[in-house]
Design a protein around this motif. Sequence first.
Motif, PDB file in Angstrom:
ATOM      1  N   CYS A   7       0.832  -1.209   0.000  1.00 17.19           N
ATOM      2  CA  CYS A   7       0.000   0.000   0.000  1.00 17.19           C
ATOM      3  C   CYS A   7       0.862   1.252   0.000  1.00 17.19           C
ATOM      4  CB  CYS A   7      -0.958   0.004   1.188  1.00 17.19           C
ATOM      5  SG  CYS A   7      -0.195   0.255   2.802  1.00 17.19           S
ATOM      6  N   ASN A   8       0.281   2.328  -0.498  1.00 16.54           N
ATOM      7  CA  ASN A   8       0.912   3.638  -0.473  1.00 16.54           C
ATOM      8  C   ASN A   8       0.586   4.264   0.880  1.00 16.54           C
ATOM      9  OD1 ASN A   8       1.672   6.299  -0.750  1.00 16.54           O
ATOM     10  ND2 ASN A   8       0.661   6.596  -2.713  1.00 16.54           N
ATOM     11  N   GLN A  10       1.453   7.273   1.815  1.00 17.05           N
ATOM     12  CA  GLN A  10       1.293   8.722   1.668  1.00 17.05           C
ATOM     13  C   GLN A  10      -0.156   8.995   1.255  1.00 17.05           C
ATOM     14  OE1 GLN A  10       3.938  10.923   2.133  1.00 17.05           O
ATOM     15  NE2 GLN A  10       5.148   9.168   2.768  1.00 17.05           N
ATOM     16  N   GLY A 115      -2.683   3.111   5.002  1.00 22.33           N
ATOM     17  CA  GLY A 115      -2.334   3.420   3.628  1.00 22.33           C
ATOM     18  C   GLY A 115      -3.512   3.169   2.714  1.00 22.33           C
ATOM     19  N   ASP A 121      -1.736   0.683  -8.569  1.00 20.40           N
ATOM     20  CA  ASP A 121      -0.591   0.127  -7.835  1.00 20.40           C
ATOM     21  C   ASP A 121      -0.405  -1.344  -8.174  1.00 20.40           C
ATOM     22  OD1 ASP A 121      -0.277   2.560  -6.450  1.00 20.40           O
ATOM     23  OD2 ASP A 121      -1.478   1.865  -4.745  1.00 20.40           O
TER      24      ASP A 121
END
Length: 149
Positions: A7-8, A10, A115, A121
């Motif tokens: 996961c991101n 940000q 996240g 992604d």
Amino acid sequence: MTAGVYCNRQVVITEPDTTITEVAKLMREYHVGNLIVTEKQGDENVPLGIVTDRDLVILVIAPEIPIDSISVKDVMSSPLVTVIEETSLFDTLDVMHKHGMRRLPVVNERGGLAGIITADDVVSLLAEATNDLMKLTEKEIKHEQEVHS
């Protein structure tokens, strides 16, 4: 391979009472197409909903709703589907598929936002893995050619 690994972390967040104008400004400032709407619970930002740029167009702009008459809580998708960090990537994809979601918030064991994982992604991850497999195949072919020369 878990959601927490890929996961991101940000993630741009906002509160339920944020104005629609402020939501749009945050999206522009951070170059994102979605915000996670959270509520502070102790030390955690617990996700309540998600709002996308498409939501703003479909739910606010197209029906010509006065933007000062509503806030993000009025247009966010809720209740929010999430997965915990330990969820396998394949189970995460299954949840996204079953719920028709391109973006899926990932939470920690306390329910706090950890996240977000997106369809983009996953496509990038799969493309990278496919490229690595192609390189492996090319390496094996080259090795065979060297051995049999």
